[in-house]
Design an enzyme around this catalytic site. Sequence first.
Site, PDB file in Angstrom:
ATOM      1  N   SER A 154       0.842  -1.186   0.000  1.00 26.23           N
ATOM      2  CA  SER A 154       0.000   0.000   0.000  1.00 26.23           C
ATOM      3  C   SER A 154       0.880   1.240   0.000  1.00 26.23           C
ATOM      4  O   SER A 154       2.050   1.190   0.400  1.00 26.23           O
ATOM      5  CB  SER A 154      -0.887   0.001   1.256  1.00 26.23           C
ATOM      6  OG  SER A 154      -1.532   1.244   1.436  1.00 26.23           O
ATOM      7  N   TYR A 167      -2.912  -0.258  10.599  1.00 29.18           N
ATOM      8  CA  TYR A 167      -2.954  -0.649   9.194  1.00 29.18           C
ATOM      9  C   TYR A 167      -1.601  -0.386   8.538  1.00 29.18           C
ATOM     10  O   TYR A 167      -1.045  -1.255   7.849  1.00 29.18           O
ATOM     11  CB  TYR A 167      -4.057   0.127   8.467  1.00 29.18           C
ATOM     12  CG  TYR A 167      -4.128  -0.144   6.984  1.00 29.18           C
ATOM     13  CD1 TYR A 167      -4.810  -1.247   6.490  1.00 29.18           C
ATOM     14  CD2 TYR A 167      -3.530   0.714   6.068  1.00 29.18           C
ATOM     15  CE1 TYR A 167      -4.885  -1.504   5.129  1.00 29.18           C
ATOM     16  CE2 TYR A 167      -3.590   0.467   4.700  1.00 29.18           C
ATOM     17  CZ  TYR A 167      -4.281  -0.634   4.243  1.00 29.18           C
ATOM     18  OH  TYR A 167      -4.346  -0.883   2.885  1.00 29.18           O
TER      19      TYR A 167
END
Length: 263
Positions: A154, A167
């Site tokens: 990501s 996250y």
Amino acid sequence: MGHGHPLFSIEGRVALVTGSSRGIGRALAQGLLEAGCTVVLNGRDAAALERTRLELTEVAEAAGAGGTVLAEAFDVTVPAAVVDGIARVEDRAGPIDILVNNTGAQHRAPLAEFADDDWYRLLDTNLTSAFLVGREVARRMMPRGHGKIVNVCSLQSEVVRPGIAPYAATKGGLKMLTKGMCADLGPSGIQVNALGPGYFRTELTSALVADEEFSSWVRGRTPAGRWGEVEDLVGALVFLSSAASDFVNGQILYVDGGMTSVL
């Protein structure tokens, strides 16, 4: 098929894409299918997987090209389920040539208010799953002397915003797992790389897309001036899955419209 450079051909390969009933995983599976792969979808919800399998089969047939799509439901966070699931995949589809570790989850909350259970859920879903599935597939790829593993990292493997520290920690960990897998598996002829999507328009980000203030920030912060569309990831995946990337290993290819490059 057959009109591009042969280095990029992945026709006839067997690909497993985890977390592929919707969103980015579904788009990646469709891209591999259209490139001529036998694609195995994975998730925990067998009914959702079957719906996606039927939809993608129709897409491939309508395009008049592409491979076959199968579905195999198992929980990628449970070691025994992974061992059994990968065995079933190879029994049905043949040896896995391409693994895409896409399974992921997000949970937003301030750090001081983040619940223990949510931390462990993100850790299991985003990081442990890639370790378990990657390890099991690698055990089978190593004697064969080739294979492609692509982890879906990501933008948050590099940078972070308030409210998503856990996250980002999992996605940063996945970046280093990618590099570590490269170190261990490279001598066996296996390339392990990662995609790093920026801000993409998916079912999971629909609330962010609908938030005009946030959406405007994304567009202004991204040199490309827009949100990513899931189709934007397919070319990068085909590259990392093909012979064109045989000397590319341990890399994270950010597909983010340039966001990580600018202040």
